[in-house]
Design an enzyme around this catalytic site. Structure first.
Site, mmCIF file in Angstrom:
data_model
loop_
_atom_site.group_PDB
_atom_site.id
_atom_site.type_symbol
_atom_site.label_atom_id
_atom_site.label_comp_id
_atom_site.label_asym_id
_atom_site.label_seq_id
_atom_site.Cartn_x
_atom_site.Cartn_y
_atom_site.Cartn_z
ATOM 1 N N GLY A 26 -1.697 25.332 1.471
ATOM 2 C CA GLY A 26 -1.407 24.412 0.356
ATOM 3 C C GLY A 26 -2.086 23.061 0.493
ATOM 4 O O GLY A 26 -2.678 22.735 1.529
ATOM 5 N N ASP A 27 -1.935 22.298 -0.584
ATOM 6 C CA ASP A 27 -2.546 20.979 -0.690
ATOM 7 C C ASP A 27 -2.127 19.995 0.404
ATOM 8 O O ASP A 27 -2.963 19.310 0.990
ATOM 9 C CB ASP A 27 -2.094 20.385 -2.024
ATOM 10 C CG ASP A 27 -3.260 20.157 -2.927
ATOM 11 O OD1 ASP A 27 -4.244 20.920 -2.809
ATOM 12 O OD2 ASP A 27 -3.186 19.211 -3.740
ATOM 13 N N HIS A 259 10.227 6.114 -0.697
ATOM 14 C CA HIS A 259 9.295 5.148 -0.108
ATOM 15 C C HIS A 259 9.775 3.689 -0.265
ATOM 16 O O HIS A 259 9.839 2.941 0.702
ATOM 17 C CB HIS A 259 7.903 5.280 -0.715
ATOM 18 C CG HIS A 259 7.336 6.672 -0.627
ATOM 19 N ND1 HIS A 259 7.650 7.543 0.374
ATOM 20 C CD2 HIS A 259 6.458 7.349 -1.431
ATOM 21 C CE1 HIS A 259 6.999 8.688 0.206
ATOM 22 N NE2 HIS A 259 6.270 8.595 -0.888
ATOM 23 N N ARG A 479 -0.884 -2.828 -17.458
ATOM 24 C CA ARG A 479 0.027 -3.238 -16.378
ATOM 25 C C ARG A 479 1.373 -2.525 -16.430
ATOM 26 O O ARG A 479 2.121 -2.506 -15.464
ATOM 27 C CB ARG A 479 0.282 -4.746 -16.452
ATOM 28 C CG ARG A 479 -0.776 -5.583 -15.768
ATOM 29 C CD ARG A 479 -0.364 -7.045 -15.768
ATOM 30 N NE ARG A 479 0.815 -7.284 -14.948
ATOM 31 C CZ ARG A 479 0.760 -7.739 -13.696
ATOM 32 N NH1 ARG A 479 -0.399 -7.986 -13.135
ATOM 33 N NH2 ARG A 479 1.872 -7.945 -13.013
#
Ligand code: BG6
Length: 519
Positions: A26-27, A259, A479
């Site tokens: 896989g990736d 994250h 933006r």
């Protein structure tokens, strides 16, 4: 072991280390896992007797596998070939016991061969001290069946076993709890490494050092001195090609809940008792517990449309995305931490796909000075850039050089590229893999920490989905949606005063920026 122990030498604490990469075709494996393993190999940081196995469903000739597994590795052919000598590809299902038994036999045989050679060299001390790392570079739909099958047929009670799990860990608090309980019936918390690759990034790892190894930062790290904190993730490309995955998850689950909230917890936590993983993770979890669930009223949502010139497709133009999808590709929240250190300070978190620039940055804005000597000027701001470059700078008021008595805003600037050798900065995945090999959990997410992160976002996610909240449109390359530019101002952020801003480029010297600093 703690995260700041020397990583320039491998600790040869195991006689043989077997690393099995599930999802090897896989990736993720091609883009991250194999290049990270290669980086460690190249730096001589893989333990002496390391055997690597790629495992996936596809039936592939070895040369096809080698080509794929090395497609993102940049090095000489010779070195890559040398690395691949210790990598074996095995094709097998993710649900058939017999395939896992066969895998176990191959791993056993590899380990046995190493041990026989150790006996020959009379390395008695190192006999039979094995480490097995099961790296799940897999879609979440097979996490449980694969981890169960590993436990049943590959796990070796006489070895040290580490299970590395990639995000997404669940879809909301309930599903994450279910996933955790399914995995933890077979695996102890000490065996599980939940990856968040942001915890392997150089500047994220630097936050603790900055805060706790420097007298002056920690002295002003609170609501008496800090006005607001902004953690911003901006990517200049859309989700084309991975819309199928993204449309189910959206930006809040993809980037925010993991994250950015991880970065927040390190910035906001109290000093840990020590650098040991559990002390650090206790502190991170504690700060998450002080955050109330985020509300829709404290949120701005967007979804990108075609670029203004029509060259870039909009989110809904992706054939793998449903035409009436309300999935946000932009989210901005104000987060409040209800503890003595942070009460009253807004934390503004922004994550955006398909916007104008590539930048992940932390901005810590200090309060206005109350000085009887100087007028109120621009604020001090500590900026930590996580990507695309590694830098730290502190916007500081100085006297303009020369006979004038004007004040100006400039930077105390540490740009890593100017000061440190660029090659010293490891890829986040390589850094995390080294932690897995060294049994260091500090940069991995503990179950209770993960549960808290989901608690903060789950009510909002449910409301967005149940009430079919429509995100605001924004053009690809802009933006963000309307309201983006004053979101942080509305929630207590900084409105800059007019002041010349002198910015010192490390290559060209002082450059006068045309106007006030942009936030
Ligand atoms: C991944 C997300 O976890 O992180 C992606 O799934 C995102 O959507 C990526 O692009 C960002 O990582 P980095 O290291 O490029 O900042």
């Amino acid at each position: 072991m703690s995260t700041f122990e020397s990583r320039t030498q491998v600790k040869e604490s195991h006689s043989v280390t077997s690393i099995i990469v599930f999802g090897a075709s896989g990736d993720l494996a091609h883009k991250k896992t194999f290049p990270a393993l290669f980086e460690l190999f190249k730096a001589n940081l893989l333990p002496k007797n390391t055997l690597i196995y790629g495992y996936a469903r596809s039936v592939m000739e070895r040369d096809v596998f080698v080509k794929k597994a090395t497609s993102y590795i940049k090095a000489t052919e010779e070195l890559v070939a040398k690395f691949m000598e210790s990598v074996v590809y095995i094709s097998g299902s993710y649900d058939k016991e017999a395939d896992f038994v066969r895998l176990r036999e191959i791993i056993d045989a590899g380990e046995k061969k190493v041990h026989l050679s150790l006996v020959k060299t009379d390395d008695a001390e190192q006999k039979e001290n094995r480490l097995r790392i099961y790296y799940m570079a897999l879609p979440p739909s097979v996490f449980v069946s694969v981890s169960e099958n590993i436990k049943k047929s590959v796990y070796d009670a006489n070895a040290e076993n580490h299970l590395v799990v990639e995000k997404p860990f669940g879809f909301d608090q309930e599903s994450s709890r279910v996933l955790n309980s399914q995995i933890s019936k077979d695996w102890s918390e000490a065996e599980i490494f939940r990856t968040d690759h942001y915890l392997g990034k150089e500047m994220v790892k630097n936050i603790m050092v900055l805060r706790f190894a420097n007298m002056f930062y920690e002295a002003v790290w609170d609501n008496k001195h800090i006005s607001n904190v902004q953690i911003t993730f901006r990517e200049p490309f859309g989700t084309y090609g991975r819309g199928g995955y993204f449309d189910q998850f959206g930006i809040i689950r993809d980037v925010m809940q993991n994250h950015l909230i991880q970065v927040l917890s390190i910035l906001a936590m109290e000093p840990p008792a020590s650098l040991n993983a559990e002390d650090v993770r206790d502190r991170k979890t504690e700060v998450l517990k002080s955050i109330s669930p985020i509300t829709l009223e404290d949120t701005l949502l967007g979804q990108y449309t075609k670029s203004e010139d029509g060259k870039e497709l909009g989110y809904l133009d992706d054939p793998t995305v449903s035409k009436d999808s309300n999935t946000p590709t932009f989210a901005e929240h104000v987060v409040r931490i209800d503890n003595d250190r942070w009460r009253g300070v807004p934390w503004i978190l922004k994550a955006a796909k398909a916007v104008d620039v590539a930048k992940v940055v932390i901005r810590i804005q200090f309060k206005d000075i109350e000085s009887s000597v100087f007028p109120k000027l621009a604020r001090n701001e500590l900026v930590i850039e996580i990507s695309p470059t590694n830098k730290i700078y502190l916007k500081t008021i100085v006297k303009e050089p020369g006979l004038s008595s004007r004040l100006t805003l400039s930077d105390l600037n540490l740009s890593y590229s100017a000061v440190f050798d660029k090659t010293l900065i490891p890829d986040a995945y390589a850094s995390l893999l080294l932690d897995v090999i060294g049994t260091d959990h500090s940069n991995f997410v503990r179950a209770d920490e993960l549960d808290e992160a989901w608690r903060i976002f789950t009510p909002l996610l449910k409301r967005i989905e149940n009430e079919k909240i429509k995100p605001l449109p924004y053009a690809y390359g802009s933006r963000g949606p309307e309201g983006e530019s004053d979101f942080h101002i509305r929630f207590g952020g900084y409105k800059p005063t007019k002041l010349d801003y002198k910015w010192f480029s490390t290559t060209t010297g002082p450059v006068t920026k045309p106007s006030v600093p942009k936030l």
